[in-house]
Design a protein around this motif. Structure first.
Motif, PDB file in Angstrom:
ATOM      1  N   ARG A  70       0.873  -1.178   0.000  1.00  0.00           N
ATOM      2  CA  ARG A  70       0.000   0.000   0.000  1.00  0.00           C
ATOM      3  C   ARG A  70       0.909   1.225   0.000  1.00  0.00           C
ATOM      4  NH1 ARG A  70      -5.408  -1.264   1.643  1.00  0.00           N
ATOM      5  NH2 ARG A  70      -5.544  -3.446   2.233  1.00  0.00           N
ATOM      6  N   PRO A 110       1.089   5.710  -0.214  1.00  0.00           N
ATOM      7  CA  PRO A 110       0.382   6.994  -0.137  1.00  0.00           C
ATOM      8  C   PRO A 110       0.329   7.647  -1.524  1.00  0.00           C
ATOM      9  CG  PRO A 110       2.596   7.218   0.735  1.00  0.00           C
ATOM     10  CD  PRO A 110       2.402   5.756   0.426  1.00  0.00           C
ATOM     11  N   GLU A 139      -3.316   3.570   0.271  1.00  0.00           N
ATOM     12  CA  GLU A 139      -3.302   3.182   1.689  1.00  0.00           C
ATOM     13  C   GLU A 139      -4.692   2.855   2.216  1.00  0.00           C
ATOM     14  OE1 GLU A 139      -1.144   6.497   3.437  1.00  0.00           O
ATOM     15  OE2 GLU A 139       0.555   5.161   3.752  1.00  0.00           O
ATOM     16  N   ASP A 140      -5.716   3.532   1.698  1.00  0.00           N
ATOM     17  CA  ASP A 140      -7.065   3.311   2.208  1.00  0.00           C
ATOM     18  C   ASP A 140      -7.883   2.341   1.352  1.00  0.00           C
ATOM     19  OD1 ASP A 140      -7.316   4.913  -0.008  1.00  0.00           O
ATOM     20  OD2 ASP A 140      -8.554   6.439   0.961  1.00  0.00           O
ATOM     21  N   ALA A 141      -7.236   1.649   0.410  1.00  0.00           N
ATOM     22  CA  ALA A 141      -7.960   0.689  -0.431  1.00  0.00           C
ATOM     23  C   ALA A 141      -8.206  -0.581   0.369  1.00  0.00           C
ATOM     24  CB  ALA A 141      -7.157   0.367  -1.689  1.00  0.00           C
ATOM     25  N   GLY A 142      -9.440  -0.845   0.680  1.00  0.00           N
ATOM     26  CA  GLY A 142      -9.765  -2.048   1.426  1.00  0.00           C
ATOM     27  C   GLY A 142     -10.037  -3.200   0.499  1.00  0.00           C
ATOM     28  N   HIS A 150      -8.115  -3.746  -3.071  1.00  0.00           N
ATOM     29  CA  HIS A 150      -6.798  -4.373  -3.008  1.00  0.00           C
ATOM     30  C   HIS A 150      -6.946  -5.889  -2.906  1.00  0.00           C
ATOM     31  CE1 HIS A 150      -2.752  -4.810  -0.664  1.00  0.00           C
ATOM     32  NE2 HIS A 150      -2.594  -5.062  -1.925  1.00  0.00           N
TER      33      HIS A 150
END
Length: 154
Positions: free
Chosen positions: A68, A70, A106-109, A112
């Protein structure tokens, strides 16, 4: 989601050899910088950090390094075929010659995880891997990878 959504045609490379897993991750970092404008050192650092949690060599000559990062807007990736397989600390202790690296925000749940599942499913297909291993041309490899996911979706 298909591999076409993740992997650009320019994101494929065939290399003769990599002296180590770390060297291969540096090559992947170079590709990520060229394809997506990512900072090479950030990519390598994130991939090495992920590898420290457990190797991403999934077996049968395949590795799925991922990280992940930024400032990334979407899940993307690059593919490397290494002519001379190398030790990647794989679960089956077999050397790796096919590596599909994924990068996610970073915030891809779930995106991903969907991408990892898609790539894993594709590279678990022995026929697909045999075709990838018998081709040198990046555009042919791209076609093999993108057609494999189209066939799975149908």
């Amino acid at each position: 989601m298909t591999i076409h959504d993740i992997l650009p045609p320019t994101g494929i490379k065939v290399i003769a050899a990599a002296s180590s897993k770390k060297r291969l991750l540096h090559d992947i970092g170079d590709m990520a910088q060229a394809c997506f404008g990512l900072d090479q050192s950030d990519v390598v650092e994130a991939l090495l950090e992920r590898e420290s949690l457990g190797p991403t060599g999934v077996g049968q000559g395949v590795a799925l390094p991922h990280a992940r990062l930024p400032n990334l807007k979407r899940v993307c990736g690059v593919f490397v075929r290494v002519r001379k397989p190398l030790d990647f600390d794989s679960v089956d202790r077999q050397p790796v010659d096919l590596a599909f690296a994924l990068f996610a925000p970073e915030d891809a749940g779930v995106e991903h995880l969907k991408a990892l599942a898609l790539v894993s499913r594709t590279l678990r297909d022995e026929g697909v891997c045999n075709k990838l291993r018998s081709n040198e041309d990046p555009s042919t490899i791209y076609t093999i990878l993108t057609e494999a996911t189209s066939a799975q979706a149908a």
